[in-house]
Design an enzyme around this catalytic site. Structure first.
Site, PDB file in Angstrom:
ATOM      1  N   ASP A 180       0.867  -1.182   0.000  1.00 29.86           N
ATOM      2  CA  ASP A 180       0.000   0.000   0.000  1.00 29.86           C
ATOM      3  C   ASP A 180       0.902   1.230   0.000  1.00 29.86           C
ATOM      4  OD1 ASP A 180      -1.750   2.089   0.515  1.00 29.86           O
ATOM      5  OD2 ASP A 180      -2.940   0.973   1.988  1.00 29.86           O
ATOM      6  N   HIS A 181       0.857   1.999  -1.091  1.00 28.20           N
ATOM      7  CA  HIS A 181       1.779   3.127  -1.227  1.00 28.20           C
ATOM      8  C   HIS A 181       1.446   4.287  -0.290  1.00 28.20           C
ATOM      9  CE1 HIS A 181       5.262   4.684  -2.919  1.00 28.20           C
ATOM     10  NE2 HIS A 181       4.936   4.847  -4.178  1.00 28.20           N
ATOM     11  N   ARG A 182       0.285   4.250   0.358  1.00 28.51           N
ATOM     12  CA  ARG A 182      -0.012   5.249   1.385  1.00 28.51           C
ATOM     13  C   ARG A 182       0.822   4.995   2.638  1.00 28.51           C
ATOM     14  NH1 ARG A 182      -6.325   4.271   2.012  1.00 28.51           N
ATOM     15  NH2 ARG A 182      -5.428   2.185   2.187  1.00 28.51           N
TER      16      ARG A 182
END
Length: 468
Positions: free
Chosen positions: A438-440
């Site tokens: 998850d790039h968040r």
């Protein structure tokens, strides 16, 4: 009055076998009417949106009726089986004593009728005080109406109401200007504000076009004709399978994850020849005798070590509170393909387990999943997942995150390939790893470090000792 037979029957309702589930499908009945059952005996197997679960009966008795056949989806809280417990193993509820005093009704106040609770008002000649309107004078209504008509007739000359003599509508100056700009007559508006004041919303509502009312009959006519045509298909050329249970839940979860969490996937190809040799050595270890020892065990251990070295990767995104929740534990999910679809049970607190304990937990997880006995609790609370697509001969993939998790590691097939080793091209055991995250929560640097650490351990498994 309830008979003794009816009072001795207990209805067993479909329980909520998992957090937040609303329904379950009855897969198989293990009993039939007339069978004796005991407290704790499994009577049926049901499939929820998360797993297949066996349901035990909570009392002794004789099966009187099965309310639903196999294959029926039943809402949680609905009775599914009736059991006669007249043998005395379960307490029989005593009839309510409130039913006795019918012969001598309670004395009621004269002139009042009983209602659901207490008594209604007494019937009398009492009249209510007339309600006052916001602008109606205290005088009797009839004379006022006649006077107003006379005044309008005299001043107008031909009996038509005079607009100028109407009472001026109540509205604030900005509202009056708004009405003027929109070309709305304030005298035609029914006020909704306190004390009869016209609001801006009233003006906008009056200025809005009204053709929508004409269009309303069209949609109502369409639904009556829509169900008429029944879609047909060639059963010899097509098979249609209802989407329900585990498959339905998995589909919804994957769609939600794919379109909620921004996925990033990185790849690395690694020489795992030394890891494969270590697997063979561990199979001869007395402490691991009888346990599941395979490459997946060491890959799982390598991922746990990489998470320990990069703890920020083990987190989740709290959208409601706009917070990143860092986990100080690892519930390691293992994707398992079953006849009912893909499920992802997890090993609780995998970070705290030794290699033999991890091997035992992994073996139990796989066997339970294949038997379809995985409990809903075993599939909740995961933090990071491993999916082994290599068992199908696939080199690698771009896995979708399990909802609520930060990363998932895909393991490709391990094949003998030409590889440069110590300056020479030699046949080596090689595999490709793919890490989706998850790039968040995980940026490129952190994701790369985790994947590089896993690859380094599998290439030199002795690092398990120094890094763990």
């Amino acid at each position: 009055m309830t008979t003794m037979t009816e009072a001795s029957v207990r209805e067993f309702k479909m329980p909520d076998v998992g957090e937040g589930l609303t329904e379950a499908e009855i897969l198989k009945w293990y009993v039939k009417p007339g069978d004796e059952v005991t407290d704790g005996q499994v009577v049926c197997e049901v499939e929820t949106a998360k797993a297949a679960v066996e349901l035990p009966i909570p009392y002794d008795g004789v099966v009187r009726e099965l309310h639903f056949p196999e294959g029926t989806t039943v809402d949680v809280g609905t009775s599914i089986i009736a059991v006669d417990v007249s043998g005395g193993t379960a307490p029989v509820e005593a009839p309510a004593p409130a039913a006795e005093p019918e012969s001598e009704p309670e004395k009621k106040p004269e002139g009042r009728q009983p209602v659901l609770v207490g008594y209604g008002v007494a019937v009398s000649s009492t009249k209510r005080r007339p309600r006052k309107g916001p602008q109606v004078p205290v005088q009797e209504p009839a004379p006022v109406q006649e006077t107003s008509v006379v005044i309008q007739t005299e001043l107008n000359g031909h009996g038509a109401p005079v607009a100028a003599l109407k009472e001026r509508p109540l509205a604030k100056p900005p509202v009056r200007k708004l009405a003027k700009d929109l070309g709305v007559d304030l005298t035609t508006i029914v006020p909704s504000g306190p004390d009869g004041i016209i609001t801006r919303e009233d003006v906008h509502a009056a200025a809005a076009p009204e053709p929508a009312v004409v269009e309303t009959p069209a949609p109502t006519a369409a639904p009556t004709q829509a169900p008429a045509p029944v879609p047909t298909y060639d059963t010899a050329r097509e098979t249609r399978i209802p989407v329900k249970g585990v498959r339905k839940a998995t589909a919804a979860a994957m769609v939600g994850s794919a379109f909620t969490a921004p996925h990033v996937t990185e790849f690395v190809t690694v020489d795992v020849t030394r890891t494969m040799k270590l697997v063979e050595e561990l199979k001869q270890d007395k402490e691991l005798q009888g346990l599941r020892v395979n490459p997946l065990l060491l890959i799982a251990k390598a991922l746990l070590v990489a998470i320990k070295r990069n703890p920020d990767v083990n987190a989740s995104w709290d959208e409601a509170n706009q917070e990143i929740v860092q986990k100080h534990y690892v519930n390691l999910g293992i994707a398992a393909a079953t006849p009912r679809g893909l499920i992802v049970p997890n090993i609780k607190d995998a970070h705290a387990k030794t290699l033999p304990q991890l091997a035992q937990a992994l073996g139990e997880l796989v066997v339970t999943a294949k038997d379809g006995k995985t409990s809903p609790a075993a599939m909740q609370g995961g933090t990071v997942t491993i999916t082994n697509v290599g068992v199908f001969g696939v080199d690698t993939g771009t896995p979708i995150l399990n909802p609520g998790e930060s990363a998932i590691l895909a393991v490709g097939s391990i094949k003998l390939q030409p590889w440069v080793h110590k300056g020479k091209v030699k046949p080596r055991q090689v595999t490709t790893l793919a890490l989706s995250f998850d790039h968040r929560l995980v940026d490129g640097e952190l994701g790369s470090k985790v994947l590089a650490d896993v690859a380094a351990i599998l290439e030199q498994p002795k690092r398990l000792i120094t890094w763990a």
